[in-house]
Scaffold this motif. Structure first.
Motif, short mmCIF file in Angstrom:
data_model
loop_
_atom_site.label_atom_id
_atom_site.label_comp_id
_atom_site.label_asym_id
_atom_site.label_seq_id
_atom_site.Cartn_x
_atom_site.Cartn_y
_atom_site.Cartn_z
N LEU A 89 60.52 19.08 71.49
CA LEU A 89 61.53 20.11 71.24
C LEU A 89 61.83 20.23 69.75
O LEU A 89 62.00 21.33 69.23
CB LEU A 89 62.81 19.78 72.01
CG LEU A 89 62.77 19.98 73.51
CD1 LEU A 89 64.03 19.42 74.15
CD2 LEU A 89 62.60 21.44 73.86
N PHE A 90 61.89 19.10 69.08
CA PHE A 90 62.18 19.11 67.65
C PHE A 90 61.04 19.79 66.88
O PHE A 90 61.29 20.56 65.95
CB PHE A 90 62.40 17.69 67.15
CG PHE A 90 62.90 17.63 65.75
CD1 PHE A 90 64.22 17.94 65.45
CD2 PHE A 90 62.07 17.28 64.71
CE1 PHE A 90 64.69 17.91 64.17
CE2 PHE A 90 62.52 17.23 63.41
CZ PHE A 90 63.84 17.55 63.14
N ALA A 91 59.80 19.51 67.26
CA ALA A 91 58.66 20.14 66.58
C ALA A 91 58.66 21.65 66.80
O ALA A 91 58.43 22.42 65.86
CB ALA A 91 57.35 19.54 67.10
N VAL A 92 58.96 22.08 68.01
CA VAL A 92 59.04 23.52 68.29
C VAL A 92 60.18 24.15 67.49
O VAL A 92 60.04 25.25 66.95
CB VAL A 92 59.20 23.78 69.81
CG1 VAL A 92 59.51 25.23 70.09
CG2 VAL A 92 57.95 23.34 70.56
N LEU A 93 61.31 23.45 67.38
CA LEU A 93 62.44 23.95 66.59
C LEU A 93 62.05 24.15 65.13
O LEU A 93 62.37 25.18 64.53
CB LEU A 93 63.62 22.99 66.68
CG LEU A 93 64.85 23.35 65.85
CD1 LEU A 93 65.53 24.58 66.42
CD2 LEU A 93 65.82 22.19 65.80
N MET A 94 61.33 23.21 64.55
CA MET A 94 60.91 23.34 63.16
C MET A 94 59.92 24.50 62.98
O MET A 94 60.02 25.25 62.01
CB MET A 94 60.27 22.04 62.67
CG MET A 94 61.24 20.90 62.47
SD MET A 94 62.34 21.23 61.10
CE MET A 94 63.90 21.26 61.92
#
Length: 146
Positions: A89-94
């Protein structure tokens, strides 16, 4: 204040500030766009791209650090699924944040201020996706790891 409680506050505060900041900037840009004053819109886009988005990136990048610190201090055993979900989720957010940054730059580069409807839809979609991802990440942060 207890050490663990302080770390929990330091972990939750950037997430809340990030969510509220994204919502406030989306409203601010929408209001400037609806107002029709091209100079005001260009100024707000410039401030958003040069000041706000880098601050939001720093807030977002602090989340994994404070989260690891909090979990390590509490001694929670983290499952692989919880770690995989959070990091994905964090990678997609970035990635979506970088796409929004680029789309706002293309919007700002329009000399006459007229933005194509397709570009505006992408900006709205990226902003909405960022809000949804932040809410989901907060839900994962609040869920007790098993």
């Amino acid at each position: 204040m207890e050490h663990y409680l302080l770390i929990r506050v330091l972990h939750a505060l950037p997430g809340i500030l990030l969510l509220l900041g994204v919502l406030a900037h989306a409203f601010m840009l929408w209001k400037a766009w609806r107002g029709g004053d091209k100079a005001v819109l260009q100024r707000k886009l410039q401030r958003t791209r040069t000041i706000s988005l880098p601050v939001f990136a720093v807030l977002a990048l602090s989340l994994p650090v404070t989260g690891w610190w909090m979990v390590n201090l509490a001694g929670w055993p983290l499952s692989q699924l919880w770690l995989l979900l959070g990091s994905s989720l964090f990678a997609v957010l970035m990635i979506v944040g970088l796409l929004l940054f680029g789309r706002l730059g293309a919007w700002q580069a329009q000399a006459d201020g007229a933005v194509p409807a397709k570009s505006l839809r992408f900006v709205v979609a990226y902003a909405a996706l960022i809000v949804v991802l932040l809410v989901v990440i907060m839900a994962v942060m609040g869920a007790k790891p098993v």
